[in-house]
Design a protein around this motif. Structure first.
Motif, PDB file in Angstrom:
ATOM      1  N   ILE A  45      -1.039  16.830  -4.531  1.00  0.00           N
ATOM      2  CA  ILE A  45      -1.725  16.847  -3.241  1.00  0.00           C
ATOM      3  C   ILE A  45      -0.888  16.026  -2.262  1.00  0.00           C
ATOM      4  N   THR A  46      -0.700  16.541  -1.054  1.00  0.00           N
ATOM      5  CA  THR A  46       0.033  15.811  -0.022  1.00  0.00           C
ATOM      6  C   THR A  46      -0.952  15.145   0.928  1.00  0.00           C
ATOM      7  N   VAL A  47      -0.811  13.842   1.068  1.00  0.00           N
ATOM      8  CA  VAL A  47      -1.594  13.081   2.039  1.00  0.00           C
ATOM      9  C   VAL A  47      -0.771  13.046   3.314  1.00  0.00           C
ATOM     10  N   VAL A  48      -1.318  13.598   4.387  1.00  0.00           N
ATOM     11  CA  VAL A  48      -0.619  13.650   5.669  1.00  0.00           C
ATOM     12  C   VAL A  48      -1.167  12.541   6.553  1.00  0.00           C
ATOM     13  N   GLY A  49      -0.275  11.831   7.211  1.00  0.00           N
ATOM     14  CA  GLY A  49      -0.686  10.741   8.093  1.00  0.00           C
ATOM     15  C   GLY A  49       0.490  10.293   8.933  1.00  0.00           C
ATOM     16  N   SER A  50       0.544   9.012   9.219  1.00  0.00           N
ATOM     17  CA  SER A  50       1.660   8.501  10.023  1.00  0.00           C
ATOM     18  C   SER A  50       1.971   7.053   9.640  1.00  0.00           C
ATOM     19  N   ASN A  51       3.161   6.646  10.010  1.00  0.00           N
ATOM     20  CA  ASN A  51       3.658   5.274   9.819  1.00  0.00           C
ATOM     21  C   ASN A  51       3.824   4.889   8.355  1.00  0.00           C
ATOM     22  N   PHE A  52       4.229   5.842   7.511  1.00  0.00           N
ATOM     23  CA  PHE A  52       4.529   5.531   6.122  1.00  0.00           C
ATOM     24  C   PHE A  52       5.985   5.074   6.053  1.00  0.00           C
ATOM     25  N   ILE A  53       6.272   4.039   5.289  1.00  0.00           N
ATOM     26  CA  ILE A  53       7.611   3.459   5.221  1.00  0.00           C
ATOM     27  C   ILE A  53       8.270   3.898   3.921  1.00  0.00           C
ATOM     28  N   LEU A  54       9.389   4.623   4.042  1.00  0.00           N
ATOM     29  CA  LEU A  54      10.061   5.219   2.885  1.00  0.00           C
ATOM     30  C   LEU A  54      10.544   4.204   1.860  1.00  0.00           C
ATOM     31  N   SER A  55      10.887   2.998   2.276  1.00  0.00           N
ATOM     32  CA  SER A  55      11.397   2.009   1.331  1.00  0.00           C
ATOM     33  C   SER A  55      10.279   1.339   0.522  1.00  0.00           C
ATOM     34  N   GLN A  56       9.028   1.642   0.829  1.00  0.00           N
ATOM     35  CA  GLN A  56       7.902   1.079   0.097  1.00  0.00           C
ATOM     36  C   GLN A  56       7.596   1.932  -1.139  1.00  0.00           C
ATOM     37  N   THR A  57       6.783   1.402  -2.004  1.00  0.00           N
ATOM     38  CA  THR A  57       6.214   2.184  -3.095  1.00  0.00           C
ATOM     39  C   THR A  57       4.714   2.258  -2.836  1.00  0.00           C
ATOM     40  N   CYS A  58       4.032   3.099  -3.611  1.00  0.00           N
ATOM     41  CA  CYS A  58       2.595   3.237  -3.416  1.00  0.00           C
ATOM     42  C   CYS A  58       1.909   3.490  -4.748  1.00  0.00           C
ATOM     43  N   SER A  59       0.603   3.273  -4.746  1.00  0.00           N
ATOM     44  CA  SER A  59      -0.249   3.660  -5.858  1.00  0.00           C
ATOM     45  C   SER A  59      -1.443   4.367  -5.234  1.00  0.00           C
ATOM     46  N   ALA A  60      -2.130   5.189  -6.015  1.00  0.00           N
ATOM     47  CA  ALA A  60      -3.250   5.942  -5.452  1.00  0.00           C
ATOM     48  C   ALA A  60      -4.387   6.045  -6.447  1.00  0.00           C
ATOM     49  N   LYS A  61      -5.590   6.189  -5.909  1.00  0.00           N
ATOM     50  CA  LYS A  61      -6.793   6.450  -6.695  1.00  0.00           C
ATOM     51  C   LYS A  61      -7.421   7.730  -6.153  1.00  0.00           C
ATOM     52  N   VAL A  62      -8.046   8.500  -7.060  1.00  0.00           N
ATOM     53  CA  VAL A  62      -8.701   9.743  -6.666  1.00  0.00           C
ATOM     54  C   VAL A  62     -10.117   9.706  -7.219  1.00  0.00           C
ATOM     55  N   GLY A  63     -11.091   9.858  -6.353  1.00  0.00           N
ATOM     56  CA  GLY A  63     -12.480   9.844  -6.802  1.00  0.00           C
ATOM     57  C   GLY A  63     -13.431   9.811  -5.638  1.00  0.00           C
ATOM     58  N   SER A  64     -14.700   9.624  -5.945  1.00  0.00           N
ATOM     59  CA  SER A  64     -15.714   9.529  -4.909  1.00  0.00           C
ATOM     60  C   SER A  64     -16.625   8.362  -5.233  1.00  0.00           C
ATOM     61  N   PRO A  65     -16.509   7.275  -4.526  1.00  0.00           N
ATOM     62  CA  PRO A  65     -15.599   7.033  -3.412  1.00  0.00           C
ATOM     63  C   PRO A  65     -14.168   6.801  -3.899  1.00  0.00           C
ATOM     64  N   PRO A  66     -13.189   7.058  -3.033  1.00  0.00           N
ATOM     65  CA  PRO A  66     -11.789   6.918  -3.460  1.00  0.00           C
ATOM     66  C   PRO A  66     -11.432   5.525  -3.970  1.00  0.00           C
ATOM     67  N   SER A  67     -12.016   4.486  -3.409  1.00  0.00           N
ATOM     68  CA  SER A  67     -11.667   3.112  -3.798  1.00  0.00           C
ATOM     69  C   SER A  67     -12.020   2.792  -5.247  1.00  0.00           C
ATOM     70  N   SER A  68     -12.955   3.527  -5.833  1.00  0.00           N
ATOM     71  CA  SER A  68     -13.295   3.288  -7.236  1.00  0.00           C
ATOM     72  C   SER A  68     -12.900   4.474  -8.111  1.00  0.00           C
ATOM     73  N   GLY A  69     -11.997   5.297  -7.623  1.00  0.00           N
ATOM     74  CA  GLY A  69     -11.558   6.482  -8.366  1.00  0.00           C
ATOM     75  C   GLY A  69     -10.594   6.156  -9.488  1.00  0.00           C
ATOM     76  N   ALA A  70     -10.199   7.215 -10.186  1.00  0.00           N
ATOM     77  CA  ALA A  70      -9.225   7.094 -11.278  1.00  0.00           C
ATOM     78  C   ALA A  70      -7.816   7.005 -10.712  1.00  0.00           C
ATOM     79  N   ALA A  71      -6.937   6.345 -11.435  1.00  0.00           N
ATOM     80  CA  ALA A  71      -5.544   6.213 -11.008  1.00  0.00           C
ATOM     81  C   ALA A  71      -4.861   7.573 -10.969  1.00  0.00           C
TER      82      ALA A  71
END
Length: 186
Positions: A45-71
């Motif tokens: 899935i592609t998250v579209v937005g703005s001001n993402f910095i390429l030299s950074q890394t990220c982690s993500a969760k998927v769920g409802s609500p997203p903050s308590s979702g699975a890795a």
């Protein structure tokens, strides 16, 4: 931006400055949308937005609500406006959202609404094929469940004595959540 550091040791101050403008300060990251808005466990899935910095890394969760979702099983910043997330195997099926946390500082977080994404179980095919006898270039219909229709997902098909050793079909179209049409290859 330039960076100036002032050292105040022993009663006297010394300064050091960067030469040129090596620092770019970016406004906060923002969420825009998810593409596609539906997928399977393991889908990208592609998250579209703005001001993402390429030299950074990220982690993500998927769920409802997203903050308590699975890795998510993967999170990669692909451009200043796109983060690519792979839905993890532990994610619950149904409506969900995606939360992306950036590495520096880890307080920079973007999140989709908790219903922005629909996650389906693995698609299944019934054992029937209509018609059950066909010429090359004929269209056959397969039924089953959990097909993602509407153009956000595509399909391909192999036809042969075993699924892995088949020849490629000429085309495959997802007609609905329960029907796929395949054109038998040449």
């Amino acid at each position: 931006a330039f960076v100036r550091v002032i050292f105040n040791g022993g009663g006297s101050g010394a300064t050091a400055e960067t030469s040129g403008a090596p620092l770019t300060v970016v406004g906060g990251a923002t969420y825009g949308s998810l593409l596609p808005a539906s997928g399977y466990l393991g889908s990208t899935i592609t998250v579209v937005g703005s001001n993402f910095i390429l030299s950074q890394t990220c982690s993500a969760k998927v769920g409802s609500p997203p903050s308590s979702g699975a890795a998510a099983s993967a999170c990669n910043i692909s451009s200043a406006s796109q983060v690519v997330v792979v839905i993890g195997s532990g994610t619950a099926l149904g409506s969900a959202g995606i939360e992306v946390r950036f590495s520096n500082p880890s307080s920079v977080v973007i999140s989709s609404p908790g219903t922005a994404l629909t996650i389906f179980g693995s698609p299944t095919l019934d054992s029937s094929v209509l018609p059950s006898t066909a010429y090359r270039s004929s269209t056959i219909t397969l039924t089953g469940s959990d097909f993602i229709a509407g153009g956000s997902q595509t399909c391909s098909a192999l036809i042969g004595p075993t699924p892995a050793s088949g020849a490629a079909a000429s085309s495959c179209t997802i007609e609905s959540s329960t029907e796929v049409r395949v054109v038998v290859g040449m």
